[in-house]
Write a protein that holds these residues in place. Sequence first.
Motif, PDB file in Angstrom:
ATOM      1  N   UNK A 248      57.513  31.761  47.624  1.00 13.08           N
ATOM      2  CA  UNK A 248      57.960  30.766  48.630  1.00 13.08           C
ATOM      3  C   UNK A 248      57.354  29.454  48.604  1.00 13.08           C
ATOM      4  N   UNK A 249      56.055  29.340  48.157  1.00 14.38           N
ATOM      5  CA  UNK A 249      55.469  28.215  47.572  1.00 14.38           C
ATOM      6  C   UNK A 249      56.260  27.508  46.496  1.00 14.38           C
ATOM      7  N   UNK A 250      56.541  28.469  45.477  1.00 11.25           N
ATOM      8  CA  UNK A 250      57.098  27.829  44.510  1.00 11.25           C
ATOM      9  C   UNK A 250      58.572  27.225  44.751  1.00 11.25           C
ATOM     10  N   UNK A 251      59.363  27.743  45.825  1.00  9.01           N
ATOM     11  CA  UNK A 251      60.396  27.219  46.221  1.00  9.01           C
ATOM     12  C   UNK A 251      60.203  25.818  46.807  1.00  9.01           C
ATOM     13  N   UNK A 252      59.351  25.804  47.817  1.00  7.08           N
ATOM     14  CA  UNK A 252      58.796  24.434  48.281  1.00  7.08           C
ATOM     15  C   UNK A 252      58.570  23.456  47.286  1.00  7.08           C
ATOM     16  N   UNK A 253      57.959  23.610  46.259  1.00  8.16           N
ATOM     17  CA  UNK A 253      57.731  22.874  45.154  1.00  8.16           C
ATOM     18  C   UNK A 253      58.985  22.178  44.547  1.00  8.16           C
ATOM     19  N   UNK A 254      60.069  23.025  44.616  1.00  6.60           N
ATOM     20  CA  UNK A 254      61.254  22.195  44.158  1.00  6.60           C
ATOM     21  C   UNK A 254      61.892  21.817  45.296  1.00  6.60           C
ATOM     22  N   UNK A 255      61.879  22.415  46.557  1.00  8.21           N
ATOM     23  CA  UNK A 255      62.864  21.800  47.727  1.00  8.21           C
ATOM     24  C   UNK A 255      62.367  21.008  48.650  1.00  8.21           C
ATOM     25  N   UNK A 256      60.867  20.848  48.712  1.00 11.92           N
ATOM     26  CA  UNK A 256      60.143  20.201  49.589  1.00 11.92           C
ATOM     27  C   UNK A 256      59.243  21.166  50.488  1.00 11.92           C
ATOM     28  N   UNK A 257      58.189  20.083  50.918  1.00 12.16           N
ATOM     29  CA  UNK A 257      57.427  20.978  51.918  1.00 12.16           C
ATOM     30  C   UNK A 257      58.043  21.810  52.973  1.00 12.16           C
ATOM     31  N   UNK A 258      57.656  23.160  53.111  1.00 12.92           N
ATOM     32  CA  UNK A 258      57.989  24.017  54.165  1.00 12.92           C
ATOM     33  C   UNK A 258      59.318  24.301  54.200  1.00 12.92           C
ATOM     34  N   UNK A 259      60.106  24.092  52.836  1.00 17.64           N
ATOM     35  CA  UNK A 259      61.441  24.546  52.892  1.00 17.64           C
ATOM     36  C   UNK A 259      61.507  25.842  53.134  1.00 17.64           C
ATOM     37  N   UNK A 260      60.831  26.946  52.532  1.00 10.99           N
ATOM     38  CA  UNK A 260      60.985  28.299  52.789  1.00 10.99           C
ATOM     39  C   UNK A 260      60.706  28.566  54.402  1.00 10.99           C
ATOM     40  N   UNK A 261      59.943  27.967  54.819  1.00  7.37           N
ATOM     41  CA  UNK A 261      59.676  28.423  56.361  1.00  7.37           C
ATOM     42  C   UNK A 261      60.633  27.855  57.168  1.00  7.37           C
ATOM     43  N   UNK A 262      61.213  26.651  56.731  1.00 10.92           N
ATOM     44  CA  UNK A 262      62.224  25.970  57.613  1.00 10.92           C
ATOM     45  C   UNK A 262      63.680  26.816  57.531  1.00 10.92           C
ATOM     46  N   UNK A 263      63.985  27.287  56.356  1.00 11.81           N
ATOM     47  CA  UNK A 263      65.338  28.074  55.798  1.00 11.81           C
ATOM     48  C   UNK A 263      65.123  29.208  56.865  1.00 11.81           C
ATOM     49  N   UNK A 264      64.066  29.958  57.077  1.00  8.83           N
ATOM     50  CA  UNK A 264      64.183  31.044  57.619  1.00  8.83           C
ATOM     51  C   UNK A 264      64.384  30.772  59.329  1.00  8.83           C
ATOM     52  N   UNK A 265      63.759  29.779  59.766  1.00  9.66           N
ATOM     53  CA  UNK A 265      63.942  29.182  61.234  1.00  9.66           C
ATOM     54  C   UNK A 265      65.558  28.907  61.264  1.00  9.66           C
ATOM     55  N   UNK A 266      66.075  28.175  60.512  1.00  9.21           N
ATOM     56  CA  UNK A 266      67.794  27.802  60.302  1.00  9.21           C
ATOM     57  C   UNK A 266      68.581  29.020  60.565  1.00  9.21           C
TER      58      UNK A 266
END
Length: 396
Positions: A248-266
């Motif tokens: 999920x940190x690798x995903x953030x590297x591409x999509x932006x800070x906390x993108x993985x965390x926020x996607x779960x909240x969405x």
Amino acid sequence: MTFPSKLKRGLFLAGALLALTTCSRGVRGPDTQTPPPPRLTPAEVARLIPSHVEDRQGWAKDVLAALEEQRVYPSVEPVCQVLAVIEQESGFQANPVVKDLPRIVRKRLDTYAEKLGVVGRKALQALLEHRAPGESRSFGARLKAVRTERDLDRLFREILKAYEEQYPAVYTAADLASELARSKGLADLNPITTAGSMQVSVRYAVEQSDEDRPEAEVREELYTRAGGVRHGTSRLLGYTAHYAQPLHRFADYNAGFYASRNAALQAQVSHLTGLPLALDGDLLLYNDEGEPRDEDSRTLKALLAFRTRHAPKVSERQVRRDARKEKQGDFEETETWRAIKQAYERSTGKTPEYSRLPEVAIRSPKMSQDRTTAWFARSVDRRFQRCLGQHRAPAK
């Protein structure tokens, strides 16, 4: 969010055995019960780099220096995270070659000129026929020969300088026409928005540098091995997130800070409200400079609907204020975050997930085909896992 830019070696050495690498940075940190994981030496890091790479020892030293600056204890996990991103993004090239680069940038220039009509086409033609002082070839001829990001970046900045100095009347007219047509200005047509061995966002690198430092200087630093690794490591590991795995940190590297965390909240907000949402990790809409726009996003509208149905004690003003913290770690301390997590658990009887891969399409003029953030994260993670396995394997 602000990250450290200059940290002395002594501070790192003094604190290396403390909680400098926690699970929040994707690495298990030392505690009072368990000895710290082995600290990798430059020779051990070099062994993890593909054998075809030139100067593996130099790359290893730059990676360790970058981890030191971020105060990340150099065990195998953070080392392999950085190495995996470098391999994915550039194949260990400080100044990457980009396929078909002249055609990419010429197409962008032609599109820009067409939007400005006759004056734009004539200005572009004249500009590309122009020669910079001391150059025997025109800008157009030099453009056809560029192969690397740095070469194009430098040439593009030369073209822009000539455009401003040699064609001031046309430049002013073009800016006005650009504004009326809502198209980008010439300076924004430079396709090099990410640069160096870790393809760091130029805007991010500029924001993390000294305020009075020119952008051109930061760009040049990104094309050095040490500079590209330093900025990339900051972007990858310079923030706290409670991810259970580096994927999920690798995903953030591409999509932006906390993108993985926020996607779960969405996903949780969508479940609670019944409103379909793109799980892209952005709660707000942003302009080209990365600043929140005044227009409400679909996710923000869903958050307000959630408040009405499930958390009326949280004010609309509070929700809007909390949402502006979505790129920060302390978003998790807000009333909005707590209300969503509690409501989801009551509704489903399940513990809400902390993170998930965001659903984001990747489009870049430097890529031959569209990809997704999930593809990027999994590709980096495969390299990361291979690096870990190589470390565990006996040295030959």
